[in-house]
Design an enzyme around this catalytic site. Structure first.
Site, mmCIF file in Angstrom:
data_model
loop_
_atom_site.group_PDB
_atom_site.id
_atom_site.type_symbol
_atom_site.label_atom_id
_atom_site.label_comp_id
_atom_site.label_asym_id
_atom_site.label_seq_id
_atom_site.Cartn_x
_atom_site.Cartn_y
_atom_site.Cartn_z
ATOM 1 N N ASP A 100 0.840 -1.197 0.000
ATOM 2 C CA ASP A 100 0.000 0.000 0.000
ATOM 3 C C ASP A 100 0.888 1.266 0.000
ATOM 4 O O ASP A 100 1.883 1.325 0.729
ATOM 5 C CB ASP A 100 -0.833 -0.059 1.302
ATOM 6 C CG ASP A 100 -2.026 0.857 1.306
ATOM 7 O OD1 ASP A 100 -2.498 1.236 0.225
ATOM 8 O OD2 ASP A 100 -2.511 1.170 2.420
ATOM 9 N N HIS A 135 -7.937 9.274 4.805
ATOM 10 C CA HIS A 135 -7.343 8.168 5.556
ATOM 11 C C HIS A 135 -7.502 8.417 7.060
ATOM 12 O O HIS A 135 -7.375 9.548 7.519
ATOM 13 C CB HIS A 135 -5.848 8.057 5.255
ATOM 14 C CG HIS A 135 -5.552 7.473 3.916
ATOM 15 N ND1 HIS A 135 -5.048 8.198 2.881
ATOM 16 C CD2 HIS A 135 -5.683 6.203 3.451
ATOM 17 C CE1 HIS A 135 -4.882 7.418 1.828
ATOM 18 N NE2 HIS A 135 -5.260 6.201 2.136
HETATM 19 P P1 13P Z 1 -8.492 3.778 6.429
HETATM 20 O O1 13P Z 1 -7.372 3.407 7.353
HETATM 21 O O2 13P Z 1 -8.948 5.178 6.632
HETATM 22 O O3 13P Z 1 -9.598 2.780 6.431
HETATM 23 O O4 13P Z 1 -7.852 3.748 4.948
HETATM 24 C C1 13P Z 1 -7.185 2.622 4.507
HETATM 25 C C2 13P Z 1 -6.465 2.917 3.248
HETATM 26 O O5 13P Z 1 -6.976 3.559 2.360
HETATM 27 C C3 13P Z 1 -5.116 2.384 3.091
HETATM 28 O O6 13P Z 1 -4.482 2.896 1.973
#
Ligand code: 13P
Length: 287
Positions: free
Chosen positions: A81, A179
């Site tokens: 990610d 996020h």
């Molecule tokens: P959240 O932690 O706000 O749910 O977002 C997760 C995300 O998009 C990771 O890239």
């Protein structure tokens, strides 16, 4: 079966559903995330930040995800990610991640295209899928804060150029999500998503899924969201459960007494989200 992001989003496209992409923060929570997928019967994407991958070890995570996917007979991808560093992307691919995200959202449009294309060529040659990002998603990405004023929404015409020039397999869109938003919910810009979806053929990705209203899921999925990221919801709930258990359990009792309740909470949340992500009330194909 251990799968790529592209294989899973192709399935999601056919079934008009979305694939839950859940951030794991430690190895403890991983088996229950996979058991949740087994019980729901849907594919799952496990994703890690670069820092989590370094903490546990890229190849350790890849080995465990592959083993669990085989053991539980589920379709699972392992995704890196928000990587901004090409070395991290290379480390993940060499270790066996089946998908990576290059996050060039802090770069100029042209630089983002150039670097994402470079990453896509490298990853595709090794059978790995690539997610790109255009625009900025609010909140905190790996410690880098994006304030409300600095937020740039994804422009549909840019999205088309970006996808054509980079050859990405999926595109993260900035449509008002943030996020790390776990105390409130956001107003997602569905009309903007519709415009993007009309011009761009690749699967679209929601970041900041914790802050998205569940009532909005069907419309998001019906408008091309094929990967749906959820991280903070898991993090906050695991921590709360673990804190409570650690507070009550004698220090000489097995750690299982502290960790199992937290993992079970993760399983419950992942199952709940995955069930909604199947989009059962909507038709298989949306015009
Ligand atoms: P959240 O932690 O706000 O749910 O977002 C997760 C995300 O998009 C990771 O890239």
């Amino acid at each position: 079966m251990y799968s790529t992001l592209k294989e899973l989003t192709d399935k999601a496209e056919k079934l008009n559903m979305t694939i839950g992409a859940f951030n794991m923060h430690n190895l403890e929570m991983l088996p229950d995330m996979m058991r949740a997928a087994k019980e729901v019967g849907a594919p799952i994407i496990i994703q890690t930040s670069v820092d989590t991958a370094k903490y546990i070890g890229y190849s350790v995570i890849a080995a465990v995800v592959k083993e669990l996917a085989n053991h539980y007979m589920i379709d699972a991808a392992l995704h890196l990610d928000h990587a901004r560093d090409l070395d991290a992307i290379q480390d993940a691919i060499v270790a066996g991640y089946s998908s990576i995200m290059f996050d060039g959202s802090n770069l100029s449009f042209k630089e983002n295209i150039l670097k994402t294309r470079l990453v896509a060529d490298y990853a595709h040659a090794r059978g790995v899928s690539v997610e790109g990002e255009l625009g900025t998603i609010g909140g905190t990405e790996e410690g880098i804060s994006v304030s409300e004023d600095d937020k740039i929404y994804t422009r549909p015409e840019d999205a088309l150029t970006f996808v054509q020039e980079t050859n990405v397999d999926a595109l993260a869109v900035a449509i008002g999500t943030n996020h790390g938003q776990f105390k409130s919910k956001t107003d997602v810009k569905i009309p903007l998503l519709k415009e993007i979806h009309q011009v761009v053929a690749v699967p679209l990705v929601i970041h900041g899924g914790t802050g998205v209203k569940e009532a909005d899921y069907p419309e998001l999925i019906n408008n091309g969201i094929r990967k749906f990221n959820v991280g903070t919801d898991l993090l906050v709930n695991w921590t709360q459960e673990a804190k409570a258990a650690f507070g009550e359990t004698a220090v000489n009792k097995s750690l299982r007494y502290n960790v199992i309740p937290a993992n079970q909470k993760i399983k419950e949340i992942v199952k709940h989200k995955m069930t909604l992500f199947m989009n059962l009330e909507s038709p298989l194909h949306v015009e």
